[in-house]
Design a protein around this motif. Structure first.
Motif, PDB file in Angstrom:
ATOM      1  N   LEU A   1       0.813  -1.214   0.000  1.00 46.69           N
ATOM      2  CA  LEU A   1       0.000   0.000   0.000  1.00 46.69           C
ATOM      3  C   LEU A   1       0.847   1.265   0.000  1.00 46.69           C
TER       4      LEU A   1
ATOM      5  N   TRP B   1       0.462  -0.610   7.848  1.00 49.55           N
ATOM      6  CA  TRP B   1      -0.261  -0.262   6.624  1.00 49.55           C
ATOM      7  C   TRP B   1       0.676  -0.073   5.442  1.00 49.55           C
TER       8      TRP B   1
ATOM      9  N   PHE C   1     -11.576  -6.365   1.148  1.00 48.81           N
ATOM     10  CA  PHE C   1     -10.977  -5.055   1.398  1.00 48.81           C
ATOM     11  C   PHE C   1     -10.980  -4.189   0.152  1.00 48.81           C
ATOM     12  N   PHE C   2     -10.462  -4.695  -0.957  1.00 46.16           N
ATOM     13  CA  PHE C   2     -10.339  -3.863  -2.151  1.00 46.16           C
ATOM     14  C   PHE C   2     -11.676  -3.678  -2.848  1.00 46.16           C
TER      15      PHE C   2
ATOM     16  N   CYS D   1     -13.193  -0.831  -0.971  1.00 44.31           N
ATOM     17  CA  CYS D   1     -12.508   0.420  -1.343  1.00 44.31           C
ATOM     18  C   CYS D   1     -12.958   0.902  -2.716  1.00 44.31           C
ATOM     19  N   ALA D   2     -13.014  -0.014  -3.696  1.00 45.36           N
ATOM     20  CA  ALA D   2     -13.446   0.367  -5.047  1.00 45.36           C
ATOM     21  C   ALA D   2     -14.891   0.830  -5.050  1.00 45.36           C
TER      22      ALA D   2
ATOM     23  N   THR E   1     -16.495   2.219  -2.580  1.00 44.15           N
ATOM     24  CA  THR E   1     -16.535   3.537  -1.948  1.00 44.15           C
ATOM     25  C   THR E   1     -16.141   4.632  -2.932  1.00 44.15           C
ATOM     26  N   ILE E   2     -15.104   4.385  -3.706  1.00 45.98           N
ATOM     27  CA  ILE E   2     -14.663   5.377  -4.697  1.00 45.98           C
ATOM     28  C   ILE E   2     -15.768   5.636  -5.713  1.00 45.98           C
TER      29      ILE E   2
ATOM     30  N   CYS F   1      -7.621   0.178  -7.151  1.00 43.79           N
ATOM     31  CA  CYS F   1      -7.985   1.336  -6.327  1.00 43.79           C
ATOM     32  C   CYS F   1      -7.138   2.551  -6.678  1.00 43.79           C
ATOM     33  N   TRP F   2      -5.855   2.341  -6.969  1.00 49.23           N
ATOM     34  CA  TRP F   2      -5.018   3.471  -7.372  1.00 49.23           C
ATOM     35  C   TRP F   2      -5.496   4.037  -8.697  1.00 49.23           C
TER      36      TRP F   2
ATOM     37  N   LEU G   1      -8.696   6.037  -8.152  1.00 52.39           N
ATOM     38  CA  LEU G   1      -8.402   7.322  -7.523  1.00 52.39           C
ATOM     39  C   LEU G   1      -7.835   8.310  -8.528  1.00 52.39           C
TER      40      LEU G   1
END
Length: 565
Positions: A163, A286, A372-373, A376-377, A379-380, A454-455, A458
């Motif tokens: 990360l 992290w 987890f990912f 995260c995805a 949420t984005i 996720c990167w 973003l």
């Protein structure tokens, strides 16, 4: 006596990761963050300022190539080489490429070099006899080359999955240069036995480059210790071992002399205390996730070899690199930019966990990564949808509160890229649950892909918001709307990042007010915190306005106009 290997791997388990898929995956991780992004505060825009100053863009504020200066101040980290690379890119780039885009080209290549060096380092270490899996009585065990290639794929995936890599590896700062040259040094030492000439040339390039990137002490520690670690190779004669150690020591001495001549030695030691334990634990957990649990598993499963690590370079070399960088991180005030240099080593250790993972542990990694990912995805996407449509209402309200003045617009190409990446993630999850269940690199496919997804999301869906929130352009635009175009601007107490931002975004000629024989400019801009300590002459200057950075009410610029006589 050599201890038996804990790796039991069949030839079926070392099927290669398709090269085209691996290259496309690396590009999907590499390009977002280097394309279309503004320089962010603080280190990113500051580094760009030094590069632009060298390239003589900042209205005559040119600096010496041997000692880069920004507004008359030297870099506290004493980096030189990264600024040269950026300045050369600005000077050589065609006119249609903006300076901030031009400097990203060499740094993107540095990230490519870090990835490639990590892959080839793991490939070389995995070919060592002590790293090979156990031979079966009736054959069928993994072949050395195929086994090494599979572990190298796993090492690269582990590096990308970390990360802490994403943001720092996409900035044009000395930290990325240090990571790249550390990985190159790691590659050179790992290949010392198999490809001696290539290894020595790489070491001779990496050591001074790492020193001139702002890490001379780290370079010397890694070089000398790594030479001693790799000297113990049973397949090599004592004469060759000692000759190589002597040559590397000479390179280290030359690097130390070069560092002294270039005046890049800086001691930033910090005495750790008990109160640092919790922040340190959070940073390590992290930043190095998910490589550190796999690295611990490696040390446990290969514990018999760890006890005699000097005989097993696939363990000793990454352990040495990891120990030096972790100790440097603790000793320099828990800097994440120092910890960045540990990633090639810990990714290597994580790779050697793959042939020893139990099925239950591998399934746990997959399920945790998937949840987890995916969250995260999601949420984005939800926040992006809220900014576009107003539904759901709460995310858009939060954005309006945290980034007042930000206006969002729809971009079809950006949406298309993000949608394709998300569908690729879904297809990959389905693929992971079905085919290629035996490949030893399978446990790192989802972590690396999730981090890349996720990167990418973003840097596509949220990029305008991140540029607004982390960049200085909104602040500079507000100041420019008040003072307009002007020949020069006096400054008072501006940070290097602020000075670089006003010079880049506003195209102002900035002259510190305390500069001898400074011209009398009509406008003065000052940092509000520095202004409280120093102040200005109210007989000379008249306060016009205080402008806060939209997303940070602790950072403000105070604007003064020269009083009429």
């Amino acid at each position: 006596m050599n201890q038996p290997s804990p790796a039991i791997v069949t030839q079926h388990a070392v099927r290669p990761l398709p090269r085209v898929a691996l290259v496309l995956f690396c590009l999907a991780y590499l390009l977002p963050g280097f394309v279309g992004r503004d320089p962010w505060k603080r280190e990113d825009i500051t580094a760009f300022g030094f590069m632009s100053s060298l390239a003589e863009l900042f209205n005559g504020h040119a600096s010496s190539w041997l000692k880069p200066l920004l507004m008359g101040q030297a870099d506290p980290g004493a980096a030189i080489l990264p600024y040269w690379l950026g300045a050369w890119a600005i000077q050589w780039a065609p006119s249609w490429i903006t300076p901030d885009a031009a400097v990203r080209i060499p740094f993107a290549l540095l990230l490519v070099m870090a990835m490639a060096a990590t892959w080839y380092a793991v490939f070389a270490l995995a070919r060592n006899p002590s790293a090979q899996p156990i031979a079966f009585a009736f054959g069928g065990e993994a072949q050395p080359i195929d086994y090494a290639r599979a572990l190298a794929d796993g090492g690269l995936l582990a590096l990308i999955a970390c990360l802490g890599l994403a943001r720092l590896a996409h900035e044009t700062t000395p930290a990325l240069a240090q990571l790249s040259f550390t990985a190159a040094l790691f590659f050179g030492l790992a290949n010392l036995a198999a490809h001696r000439r290539t290894a020595l040339v790489t070491i001779a390039m990496a050591l001074p480059s790492l020193a001139l990137s702002g890490a001379p002490s780290t370079a010397l520690l890694l070089g000398t210790g790594g030479a001693l670690v790799m000297a113990y190779q049973e397949r090599r004669t004592i004469r060759v071992r000692m000759l190589d150690v002597g040559l590397i020591f000479l390179i280290c001495l030359a690097t130390a002399q070069l560092s002294s001549w270039m005046d890049v030695w800086r001691w930033r030691l910090h005495s750790p205390s008990f109160k640092d334990v919790q922040p340190m634990a959070k940073l390590f957990i992290w930043f190095l996730w998910p490589a550190w649990p796999l690295a611990i598993w490696t040390l446990w499963r290969w514990r018999l070899q760890v006890a005699q690590a000097w005989k097993h370079p696939h363990l000793a070399l990454p352990l040495w690199f990891l120990a030096v960088t972790v100790c440097s991180t603790i000793g320099t005030g828990l800097s994440d930019r120092t910890l960045l240099l540990a990633l090639p080593a810990i990714a290597t250790l994580a790779a050697f966990a793959l042939p020893t993972l139990e099925r239950s542990l591998s399934a746990l990694v997959d399920w945790f990564t998937l949840v987890f990912f995916s969250v995260c995805a999601l949420t984005i996407w939800v926040v992006w949808l809220s900014m576009q449509t107003g539904w759901p209402a709460q995310p858009a309200a939060n954005v309006a509160r945290l980034a007042p003045g930000f206006s969002f617009s729809f971009s079809a190409p950006v949406f298309g890229i993000a949608a394709v990446a998300t569908m690729a993630w879904m297809a990959l999850v389905k693929w992971r649950a079905g085919r290629h269940r035996a490949a030893i690199w399978k446990s790192l496919v989802l972590p690396a892909s999730g981090a890349a997804l996720c990167w990418l999301l973003l840097m596509t869906l949220w990029l305008p918001l991140l540029n607004f929130g982390r960049g200085y352009a909104p602040l500079v635009d507000k100041v420019s709307s008040l003072i307009g175009p002007t020949a020069c601007v006096n400054t008072q107490g501006l940070a290097l990042s602020q000075s670089a931002a006003f010079a880049h975004h506003g195209r102002y000629r900035l002259i510190p007010i305390d500069t001898p024989k400074a011209p009398d400019c009509h406008w003065l801009i000052a940092d509000h915190i520095a202004l409280k300590e120093v102040g200005v002459s109210l007989q000379t200057w008249r306060h016009r306005e205080t402008i806060f950075r939209p997303t940070d009410d602790t950072e403000a610029i105070v604007i003064f106009e020269r009083a009429m006589p």
